[in-house]
Scaffold this active site. Structure first.
Site, mmCIF file in Angstrom:
data_model
loop_
_atom_site.group_PDB
_atom_site.id
_atom_site.type_symbol
_atom_site.label_atom_id
_atom_site.label_comp_id
_atom_site.label_asym_id
_atom_site.label_seq_id
_atom_site.Cartn_x
_atom_site.Cartn_y
_atom_site.Cartn_z
ATOM 1 N N MET A 1 -90.380 -20.306 43.195
ATOM 2 C CA MET A 1 -89.735 -19.822 44.418
ATOM 3 C C MET A 1 -90.630 -19.923 45.651
ATOM 4 S SD MET A 1 -88.190 -16.261 42.945
ATOM 5 C CE MET A 1 -87.473 -16.116 41.325
ATOM 6 N N ASN B 1 -81.743 -13.446 48.104
ATOM 7 C CA ASN B 1 -81.676 -12.832 49.425
ATOM 8 C C ASN B 1 -83.015 -12.301 49.910
ATOM 9 O OD1 ASN B 1 -80.828 -11.081 47.105
ATOM 10 N ND2 ASN B 1 -81.185 -9.455 48.576
ATOM 11 N N TYR B 2 -83.883 -11.863 48.985
ATOM 12 C CA TYR B 2 -85.152 -11.250 49.398
ATOM 13 C C TYR B 2 -86.261 -12.288 49.542
ATOM 14 C CZ TYR B 2 -84.820 -6.173 49.692
ATOM 15 O OH TYR B 2 -84.576 -4.885 50.116
ATOM 16 N N ASP C 1 -114.334 -4.040 27.291
ATOM 17 C CA ASP C 1 -113.714 -5.053 28.139
ATOM 18 C C ASP C 1 -112.291 -4.575 28.414
ATOM 19 O OD1 ASP C 1 -112.985 -7.301 29.486
ATOM 20 O OD2 ASP C 1 -113.372 -8.715 27.854
ATOM 21 N N GLY D 1 -93.417 -18.696 40.690
ATOM 22 C CA GLY D 1 -94.020 -19.959 41.110
ATOM 23 C C GLY D 1 -93.014 -20.999 41.544
ATOM 24 N N GLY E 1 -90.508 -12.400 35.248
ATOM 25 C CA GLY E 1 -90.309 -12.719 33.847
ATOM 26 C C GLY E 1 -88.979 -13.367 33.528
ATOM 27 N N HIS F 1 -81.781 0.815 46.138
ATOM 28 C CA HIS F 1 -82.499 0.078 45.100
ATOM 29 C C HIS F 1 -83.992 0.337 45.222
ATOM 30 C CE1 HIS F 1 -82.389 -2.547 48.631
ATOM 31 N NE2 HIS F 1 -83.521 -3.073 48.200
ATOM 32 N N HIS G 1 -86.172 1.848 48.473
ATOM 33 C CA HIS G 1 -85.389 1.343 49.597
ATOM 34 C C HIS G 1 -84.024 2.013 49.677
ATOM 35 C CE1 HIS G 1 -84.356 -2.443 52.181
ATOM 36 N NE2 HIS G 1 -84.219 -1.293 52.826
ATOM 37 N N PHE H 1 -85.905 -8.851 36.598
ATOM 38 C CA PHE H 1 -87.336 -9.116 36.492
ATOM 39 C C PHE H 1 -87.578 -10.469 37.182
ATOM 40 C CE2 PHE H 1 -86.207 -6.371 32.990
ATOM 41 C CZ PHE H 1 -87.273 -5.492 32.862
ATOM 42 N N ASP H 2 -87.871 -10.420 38.465
ATOM 43 C CA ASP H 2 -87.944 -11.666 39.237
ATOM 44 C C ASP H 2 -89.017 -12.608 38.717
ATOM 45 O OD1 ASP H 2 -85.891 -11.661 41.120
ATOM 46 O OD2 ASP H 2 -86.936 -10.247 42.402
#
Length: 675
Positions: free
Chosen positions: A330, A404-405, A605, A328, A323, A455, A616, A320-321
């Site tokens: 990165m 890497n990404y 609301d 922010g 969470g 992936h 990918h 979870f990049d």
């Protein structure tokens, strides 16, 4: 004398004053001054020392109703801390106006994201571990200093990863031949190193077996490019690309005040958080003398990447990049001519370090406008008159690098009232080594002895909708063929059939391109001149579903990815598709938990959550650097306007009176009446 004695023994609490006048709007991000004040107040009032880390410090956003009513609430900071002595994660709210800690809560069993300082510390720890050194030497690496170490979140592979017991990180390794060498060309296959961040100790080094390092470099820097046989190719770079100059001699059409943007008829605010990165607020459109709201808050709520390879090193890649790491932190510093072209305005981002000090990331957000081809056009075959208008869009973007990404996040605003969100994926594919002559069953061979596992990437965008007000309803719209009969004698008729998503239990949906499915958010209380409820529709783009099976990490921990659209009743505490703390969590959180309340959604609301995936199966052409792949969605007005909102665009070059894009061009003289 007594009074003097009393005064002289008083203890004066230090105050950390923040000028309210320096902040023009309650949604402005925290300044460096405010971050410093928030951490100082916490250290003073809670007696914090170096064993407590400041994980994130951000604006504690005021109540939506207060902002919409034009109030000026007191500025507050929301802080996540990690007490490494007590092994606890803490949430605190600090009142900057009152110079005090307003709330303090220890979150049971939660693992906060690691700080950059922790990652640097545990890398040094791994390099000194004799078990790790021995494993590296077994692979024929004579100099362990040439090994690059990437930190990957641990995920949850079983009871040993219980977040209440240990705070873990996995360290994956790659071998370089020099400083600029692409390390991902030579992965150290089979070596799994796990570190406990709280105790700062290497808890496990598991060697699943030596696989030879791939033989070839995979460099992409021009000065290091070689062909097989180490033949330099630097002098073969293309030399026939002539410059493209983008010029706006009168300057850009947008104006910026603080973090408020006005461009054409669009009005919006933007900010950022350490977790989400770029955040948009109060997106509105100025229409016939009034400002019409569309979205109150929009952000990427999660980025999740599960790998589909059973090999022991790759099957634990389940990140979870957002969470687990925080987008922010990165963000890149963008460069003119590289990341953005034209008349650019950049904005700095202020985040925090582990000690609670502010850090400035320069030029982290880019704002510009760009030509986007034709907005609308028609040639009248009878009169020969041609009318053409050009499209233009406002672009608000940032880039983040997660090992890497590299991910680009782009918000586009068009002259016809359309909003688009696009993610651009590039960077370097995650790699593994494979024995010579073997073929990877769940990946693609991209170089001799080197493969990239299959992936998927899943992005969830949270849209706090506010279409002409907070009373909205959501419909699912499918194209449906009518049965052949008296109403459809030729069998060609079909309708767009709308289904109301009345409760949260009904509002977890999937895309269906075979029926052209989209979803509309309408305001039943506001009608257009045609008597229709005003609305915006979410138009899906490319999409997939997770392929991980029942009982897998993906199924247990990332339930939000198994539906594309979710609708929930507004709750300011529900901001993330995977929940507040997915790091090492064994079970699900976020959307599958939120909707268990089964709240009503009619004339309410509502918050719309959209998940889209990039599927990918790597290609050899993705190596050594992956060409950009794009995924996303559109939001388009449906009955929001009474006609084409771009009808009032001027003819191109109207100011210079040299336009050839309007009037009688004589394109079809044989059809003109006078002929």
């Amino acid at each position: 004398h007594g009074a003097h004695q009393q005064r002289s023994t008083e203890v004066h609490e230090p105050r950390y004053e923040v000028s309210r006048a320096s902040v023009g709007h309650p949604l402005e991000p925290l300044t460096a001054e405010e971050i410093t004040a928030a951490s100082a107040i916490l250290k003073r009032d809670r007696g914090l020392d170096e064993t407590t880390l400041f994980v994130t410090i951000e604006l504690h956003e005021p109540r939506k109703r207060a902002v919409l009513d034009g109030q000026r609430p007191e500025r507050e900071a929301f802080v996540v801390l990690r007490d490494r002595d007590k092994l606890s994660t803490i949430e605190a709210v600090v009142s900057l106006a009152r110079n005090a800690v307003r709330s303090w809560w220890e979150v049971p069993g939660a693992q906060a994201i690691p700080t950059l300082e922790e990652l640097a510390e545990c890398e040094a720890l791994v390099r000194a571990d004799p078990r790790w050194i021995e494993a590296i030497l077994r692979r024929g690496v004579t100099d362990p200093s040439l090994v690059t170490i990437d930190a990957w979140t641990a995920g949850n592979t079983g009871p040993a990863d219980d977040p209440a017991q240990r705070r873990l990180i996995r360290m994956l390794c790659y071998v370089q031949s020099s400083w600029d060498d692409n390390a991902y060309a030579r992965p150290v296959e089979g070596l799994d190193t796990v570190v406990d961040l709280d105790w700062m100790e290497v808890v496990d080094v598991v060697d699943h077996g030596v696989v030879p390092l791939p033989p070839r470099p995979g460099n992409y820097l021009p000065e290091l490019l070689v062909e097989p046989g180490n033949v330099p190719t630097f002098d073969r770079l293309r030399d026939d690309l002539r410059p493209i100059e983008i010029s706006q001699p009168e300057g850009p059409s947008f104006t910026v005040k603080g973090h408020a943007i006005a461009w054409q008829k669009w009005r919006l605010r933007f900010g950022y958080t350490p977790r989400e990165g770029l955040v948009l607020h109060q997106i509105s459109y100025y229409d016939r003398g009034r400002l019409r709201p569309i979205i109150y808050r929009a952000s990427l709520s999660e980025l999740y990447v599960p790998y589909g390879d059973p090999n022991p090193i790759h099957r634990v890649k389940n990140v979870f990049d957002e969470g687990e790491l925080g987008l922010g932190f990165m963000l890149n510093s963008l460069q003119l001519g590289c990341d953005c072209l034209g008349e650019i305005q950049y904005f700095d981002v202020v985040i925090n370090d582990g000690a609670g000090n502010p850090l400035t990331l320069p030029n982290a957000i880019c704002l510009h406008e760009e030509d986007y081809g034709i907005a609308w056009k028609h040639t009248d075959l009878v009169t020969g008159k041609v009318e053409t208008r050009r499209q233009r869009r406002l672009v608000l973007s940032c880039f983040a690098t997660a090992n890497n990404y590299d991910y680009g996040f782009f918000w586009y605003f068009y002259l016809d009232g359309t909003i688009q969100f696009e993610t651009k994926l590039t960077g370097i594919i995650s790699t593994g080594a494979i024995s010579d002559g073997a073929s990877p069953p769940c990946g693609t061979l991209v170089a001799p002895g080197l493969y990239a596992p299959n992936h998927q990437h899943f992005f969830n965008v949270r849209l706090d909708m506010c279409v002409d007000g907070e009373r909205n309803s959501v419909y699912e719209v499918d194209a449906t063929a009518l049965p052949v009969g008296s109403d459809n004698p030729a069998g060609n008729a079909w309708v767009a059939r709308s289904t109301l998503l009345a409760r949260e239990s009904e509002a977890a949906r999937r895309v269906d391109p075979l029926v052209g499915r989209y979803w509309t958010v309408v305001n039943p209380t506001v009608r257009s001149d045609l008597g229709q409820p005003v609305g915006y529709k979410l138009v899906p783009g490319e999409n997939v579903l997770p392929l991980a099976q029942e009982g897998s990490q993906t199924q247990r921990r990332a339930g939000f990815a198994y539906h594309h659209l979710w609708v929930t009743a507004y709750d300011p505490a529900q901001r993330y598709a995977a929940g507040d703390y997915p790091n090492q969590r064994a079970d699900d959180g976020g959307l599958p938990v939120y909707v268990q309340a089964d709240r009503p959604l009619v004339d309410a609301d509502v918050v719309v959550w959209y998940t889209f995936g990039a599927h990918h199966v790597p290609r050899p052409e993705d190596w050594p650097v992956m060409p950009v792949a794009s995924v996303g969605f559109h939001l388009k007005p449906v009955g929001f306007f009474d006609g084409n909102p771009a009808l009032d665009l001027p003819r191109p070059n109207a100011r210079t009176r040299t336009s050839r894009c309007g009037g009688d061009q004589g394109s079809y003289p044989h059809l003109r009446p006078e002929c």
